[in-house]
Design an enzyme around this catalytic site. Structure first.
Site, short mmCIF file in Angstrom:
data_model
loop_
_atom_site.label_atom_id
_atom_site.label_comp_id
_atom_site.label_asym_id
_atom_site.label_seq_id
_atom_site.Cartn_x
_atom_site.Cartn_y
_atom_site.Cartn_z
N LYS A 158 0.84 -1.22 0.00
CA LYS A 158 0.00 0.00 0.00
C LYS A 158 0.87 1.26 0.00
O LYS A 158 0.65 2.16 -0.80
CB LYS A 158 -0.91 0.02 1.24
CG LYS A 158 -1.95 -1.08 1.28
CD LYS A 158 -2.90 -0.92 2.46
CE LYS A 158 -2.24 -1.06 3.81
NZ LYS A 158 -1.64 -2.37 4.07
N GLU A 184 1.35 5.81 11.66
CA GLU A 184 2.29 4.96 10.92
C GLU A 184 3.66 4.98 11.60
O GLU A 184 3.90 5.76 12.52
CB GLU A 184 2.40 5.45 9.48
CG GLU A 184 1.16 5.11 8.66
CD GLU A 184 0.88 3.62 8.56
OE1 GLU A 184 1.70 2.89 7.98
OE2 GLU A 184 -0.16 3.16 9.08
N ARG A 185 4.55 4.13 11.12
CA ARG A 185 5.86 4.01 11.75
C ARG A 185 6.75 5.22 11.39
O ARG A 185 6.69 5.70 10.27
CB ARG A 185 6.55 2.73 11.27
CG ARG A 185 5.74 1.49 11.58
CD ARG A 185 6.18 0.29 10.72
NE ARG A 185 5.25 -0.81 10.87
CZ ARG A 185 4.13 -0.93 10.15
NH1 ARG A 185 3.80 0.00 9.26
NH2 ARG A 185 3.33 -1.96 10.33
#
Length: 493
Positions: A158, A184-185
């Site tokens: 993605k 998110e990371r």
């Protein structure tokens, strides 16, 4: 607000939920409050409990906060910076820069809680938004000013697909890209910043991050902050905006955590009872108006690959195109790993894309669906047991699958294939020629990871030259076959 002063005291703290007592004036919902030793703890009011108490959610960690601590009402809601100066910068949910550079000076601050544009201002014209990615433009065309979802489990591509779209959009459209990382990371944010700098597209881009380690309140509001920036470029500068959200599921998840902390009764599978409303408040602001368009592409993590999950179902209802990523295709090396039969778009009608494009897309789907049905027979009895007609269908489908793969600019260093941008006309032309059996005698591997269809012809023409005197014309075919296969094996290793 100049000279404004309204103070309260903390009465209870439960994780990120803080109850505050105000003696004089009760702050309205969504007011931003500051507390802590240096006013470093920010709290957003989510409910008024009675005439003197409010309950808020902390947007920052609450370590060191104690009962009786003084709380200051900022006199307004959470605000985001807007203006030309925010381009090429990276921000957090409060509008602080996180790219180790000085804060931009010439910016205005606007509330993150804005109403969607009224229906009278919305554009009713449907236009296709070209991405330069073959499988998307042919089978699931995106809408200018629409919302597209990238559905897939963990690790199917993605984020790679999103970064490729940023690269392509800024490359051939005079628009602005806003990347919003929700939960998110930090590694992904750092990699994206570096890649965009190297690709030279950072001057027309803004990044906003609410990272995975931040409190749920911060992750819940970062999408609204990014939308406020996007609305500025659409309404004030009249530019088209590409808003990329990675990942909209984390927004729902943050809302679920906030709801649980606030003591609300959960609904099905533990989701918050207000999920539909919260998602609509965010999604309805993404619109195509008379001044410009915000086109949104959203990655949607699907828990356990279950598309009946309430989060996935609610997101589906807002989208004009759904791009479904398949783990099976990723394991076969068919990148981008988009499932052509599950992906769909409301734009794929003869009135919008035209008769030729529509007919071709239907024929491609039909061929791939027939191949999917024949797979069981092939697995049990082998390809030889099929009728000649079915064998032709299988050959066409396998060549189409390989032609719809595409080398990405953002993955050049991993795959060894140079990135390609393919126009819609070239994509349609290639699919049409494969369906007309023009490439029947070509090896399947000649069509793998190429751009235009003409690239498959080059190895065939180039190969015979060295041995033209001694060998017949029929012999170079196996050589043309082995070379791309060797490339594929090299890329896979």
């Amino acid at each position: 607000m100049t000279g404004f002063s309204n103070h309260g005291t903390v009465v209870s703290i439960r994780g990120s939920v803080v109850d505050i007592r105000f003696a004089n004036r009760l702050p309205p919902i969504y007011s931003l409050l500051h507390t802590g030793s240096n006013n470093q703890i920010a709290i957003e009011v989510l409910s008024q409990l009675d005439a003197h108490r409010v309950r808020g959610i902390a947007l920052t960690p609450t370590q060191g906060l104690a009962r009786g601590t003084l709380v200051t009402d900022s006199g307004g809601p959470l605000k985001a910076p807007v203006g030309k100066a925010i381009l090429s910068r990276m921000f957090d949910v409060f509008g602080n820069t996180i790219d180790r550079q000085p804060a931009p000076t010439a910016v205005a601050w606007r509330s993150v809680h804005n109403a969607p544009p009224p229906l009278a201002r919305r554009s009713t014209k449907s236009e296709v938004f070209e991405t330069g990615i073959k499988v998307i433009d042919v089978l699931s065309p995106l809408e200018r000013g629409g919302k597209a979802g990238l559905f897939g489990g963990a690790g199917v591509g993605k984020t790679v697909l999103l970064t490729e779209m940023i690269h392509n959009m800024i490359g051939h459209q005079e628009g602005v890209s806003i990347f919003c990382g929700i939960g998110e990371r930090c590694r992904e944010g750092e990699e994206l910043y570096r890649d965009m700098t190297e690709a030279g597209v950072l001057p027309n881009m803004v990044m906003v991050f609410g990272q995975m380690n931040e409190p749920p309140g911060s992750r819940f509001r970062v999408g609204h902050a990014a939308l406020t920036m996007a609305e500025y470029f659409r309404d004030d500068e009249h530019r088209d905006v590409l808003l990329l959200m990675d990942n909209i599921f984390r927004f729902i998840q943050a809302g679920m955590e906030v709801s649980g902390l606030m003591g609300q009764m959960p609904s099905r599978l533990g989701y918050q009872p207000t999920m539909g409303t919260e998602l609509s408040q965010l999604e309805e602001r993404i619109a195509n108006t008379d001044t410009g368009a915000i086109t949104s592409i959203q990655a949607v993590y699907v828990p356990a690959d279950d598309f009946t999950d309430p989060a996935a179902v609610h997101v589906f209802s807002h989208l004009s195109a759904s791009i479904v990523l398949s783990r099976k295709r990723a394991s076969e090396g068919l990148f981008p790993a988009i499932d052509p039969l599950q992906s769909s778009s409301k734009m794929a009608t003869p009135g919008i894309v035209g008769e030729r494009h529509y007919a071709l897309a239907q024929e491609i789907r039909r061929t791939l669906a027939q191949y999917a049905e024949l797979k069981d027979i092939i697995a049990m009895l082998g390809l030889e047991q099929l009728s000649p007609e079915d064998r032709n269908v299988v050959g066409r489908a396998r060549r189409l699958e390989r032609f719809l793969t595409q080398p990405f600019f953002t993955t050049e260093q991993f795959s060894g294939f140079k990135g390609k941008l393919v126009s819609l006309e070239d994509s349609l032309d290639g699919c049409e020629r494969i369906l007309n059996d023009e490439f029947k005698d070509y090896p399947e591997s000649a069509l793998y990871m190429i751009g235009k269809i003409d690239e498959a012809v080059k190895p065939k023409k180039a190969e015979p030259k060295p041995e033209a005197e001694s060998k017949s014309e029929a012999e170079p075919k196996p050589e043309a076959e082995t070379e791309p296969e060797a490339e594929v094996e090299h890329a896979a290793s």
